[in-house]
Structures are given as structure tokens and as C-alpha cells.
Scaffold this motif. Structure first.
Motif, PDB file in Angstrom:
ATOM      1  N   MET A   1       7.284  13.115  16.850  1.00  0.00           N
ATOM      2  CA  MET A   1       6.007  13.768  16.628  1.00  0.00           C
ATOM      3  C   MET A   1       5.061  12.777  15.945  1.00  0.00           C
ATOM      4  O   MET A   1       5.449  12.058  15.037  1.00  0.00           O
ATOM      5  CB  MET A   1       6.206  15.008  15.772  1.00  0.00           C
ATOM      6  N   ASP A   2       3.823  12.786  16.372  1.00  0.00           N
ATOM      7  CA  ASP A   2       2.799  11.931  15.779  1.00  0.00           C
ATOM      8  C   ASP A   2       2.356  12.517  14.439  1.00  0.00           C
ATOM      9  O   ASP A   2       2.561  13.702  14.169  1.00  0.00           O
ATOM     10  CB  ASP A   2       1.598  11.824  16.718  1.00  0.00           C
ATOM     11  N   LYS A   3       1.715  11.678  13.614  1.00  0.00           N
ATOM     12  CA  LYS A   3       1.282  12.118  12.295  1.00  0.00           C
ATOM     13  C   LYS A   3      -0.144  11.683  12.016  1.00  0.00           C
ATOM     14  O   LYS A   3      -0.552  10.580  12.379  1.00  0.00           O
ATOM     15  CB  LYS A   3       2.165  11.510  11.200  1.00  0.00           C
ATOM     16  N   ILE A   4      -0.880  12.544  11.345  1.00  0.00           N
ATOM     17  CA  ILE A   4      -2.143  12.203  10.721  1.00  0.00           C
ATOM     18  C   ILE A   4      -1.871  12.246   9.221  1.00  0.00           C
ATOM     19  O   ILE A   4      -1.335  13.238   8.715  1.00  0.00           O
ATOM     20  CB  ILE A   4      -3.252  13.212  11.087  1.00  0.00           C
ATOM     21  N   LEU A   5      -2.220  11.177   8.523  1.00  0.00           N
ATOM     22  CA  LEU A   5      -1.949  11.089   7.087  1.00  0.00           C
ATOM     23  C   LEU A   5      -3.250  11.157   6.304  1.00  0.00           C
ATOM     24  O   LEU A   5      -4.196  10.435   6.603  1.00  0.00           O
ATOM     25  CB  LEU A   5      -1.232   9.780   6.760  1.00  0.00           C
ATOM     26  N   LEU A   6      -3.288  12.010   5.316  1.00  0.00           N
ATOM     27  CA  LEU A   6      -4.406  12.076   4.377  1.00  0.00           C
ATOM     28  C   LEU A   6      -3.805  11.844   2.998  1.00  0.00           C
ATOM     29  O   LEU A   6      -2.956  12.628   2.550  1.00  0.00           O
ATOM     30  CB  LEU A   6      -5.111  13.430   4.436  1.00  0.00           C
ATOM     31  N   ASN A   7      -4.226  10.776   2.334  1.00  0.00           N
ATOM     32  CA  ASN A   7      -3.587  10.339   1.097  1.00  0.00           C
ATOM     33  C   ASN A   7      -4.517  10.442  -0.109  1.00  0.00           C
ATOM     34  O   ASN A   7      -5.694  10.096  -0.023  1.00  0.00           O
ATOM     35  CB  ASN A   7      -3.120   8.887   1.238  1.00  0.00           C
ATOM     36  N   ASP A   8      -3.953  10.899  -1.213  1.00  0.00           N
ATOM     37  CA  ASP A   8      -4.657  10.950  -2.495  1.00  0.00           C
ATOM     38  C   ASP A   8      -5.995  11.671  -2.429  1.00  0.00           C
ATOM     39  O   ASP A   8      -6.976  11.228  -3.024  1.00  0.00           O
ATOM     40  CB  ASP A   8      -4.834   9.547  -3.076  1.00  0.00           C
ATOM     41  N   MET A   9      -6.038  12.796  -1.730  1.00  0.00           N
ATOM     42  CA  MET A   9      -7.238  13.625  -1.766  1.00  0.00           C
ATOM     43  C   MET A   9      -7.336  14.197  -3.177  1.00  0.00           C
ATOM     44  O   MET A   9      -6.349  14.692  -3.719  1.00  0.00           O
ATOM     45  CB  MET A   9      -7.137  14.759  -0.740  1.00  0.00           C
ATOM     46  N   MET A  10      -8.515  14.115  -3.780  1.00  0.00           N
ATOM     47  CA  MET A  10      -8.669  14.544  -5.176  1.00  0.00           C
ATOM     48  C   MET A  10      -9.506  15.811  -5.273  1.00  0.00           C
ATOM     49  O   MET A  10     -10.527  15.933  -4.603  1.00  0.00           O
ATOM     50  CB  MET A  10      -9.323  13.440  -5.987  1.00  0.00           C
TER      51      MET A  10
END
Length: 123
Positions: free
Chosen positions: A1-10
Motif C-alpha cells: 500500500m502506498d503512503k502519504i506522510l504528514l509529519n510534525d503538524m502542530m
């Protein structure tokens, strides 16, 4: 499965067991791994064939900056529910909710919870 990553959203929220947390609030960070099929989007270059990162950020923000919860476990679960409700193309998600500088005895950089959920968990 493919991934979309969203990191350190504040975000700034009011979650915690202690009254001062609910009154003063604090910063929270959220990391997401969105499991979806990105093949079609990769070929068509059409946003309608993917999941819009900006819309994801808004959904997460509504949860984290919304109603105060005692536990970050509940915050993570609420994020999962909202994401599956909002994004039809989402197959699975890994959510990490991080609480920097928790007001508990000892020296901590942060505490966090991480959950993994699939669409079938909410059907």
C-alpha cells in the motif's frame, strides 16, 4: 500500500487529566501515515485521484483544537474516525499524537501514543 506522510503538524489544544491543562492548553504535534493507492494519481496528475494534504491538516486541526479530551488516546481515535469519514480513498492510517513537556513528575521531552487503524475498523 502506498503512503502519504504528514509529519510534525502542530496544533494548540486543551487535552489532559489536570485542570491546568484544560485551562491553559499546550502544543501538540501529530504525525500521519495515510495508506492509500497512489498509482492513479501518479499517472493522471489529478488531485481528485489522491488525498489533499491541506484538507487532512484541517480535519486533524479540528479534532486537536476542538473539544478537550482527558487522553491523547481519545484524540488519536477521534482523528482516525474523522479521517475515514472524510476521505473515501483512505484504506488505513497510522497516527502518532505527541504531547511535548507533559506535566507529570520527571524529565520528559514528550509522551506520545501511536495507533493503527483500517477502514474496516469503523464499518
Amino acid at each position: 500500500m502506498d503512503k502519504i506522510l504528514l509529519n510534525d503538524m502542530m496544533f494548540y489544544g486543551y487535552h489532559g487529566l489536570y485542570p491546568e491543562e484544560n485551562k491553559l492548553g499546550q502544543r501538540f504535534t501529530v504525525d500521519l501515515q495515510l495508506l492509500t493507492d497512489l498509482k492513479k494519481a501518479g499517472h493522471t496528475d489529478d488531485m481528485n485521484d489522491s488525498i489533499h494534504y491541506g484538507h487532512v491538516y484541517k480535519v486533524v486541526g479540528q479534532v486537536v483544537e476542538g473539544e478537550a479530551k482527558n487522553l491523547i488516546e481519545t484524540v488519536a481515535e477521534d482523528i482516525a474516525k474523522r479521517l475515514f469519514t472524510t476521505f473515501e480513498a483512505l484504506h488505513g492510517v497510522i497516527i502518532k499524537v505527541n504531547k511535548p513537556g507533559p506535566p507529570i513528575p520527571g524529565y520528559y521531552e514528550s509522551v506520545a501514543v501511536e495507533i493503527e487503524r483500517e477502514r474496516k475498523d469503523y464499518e
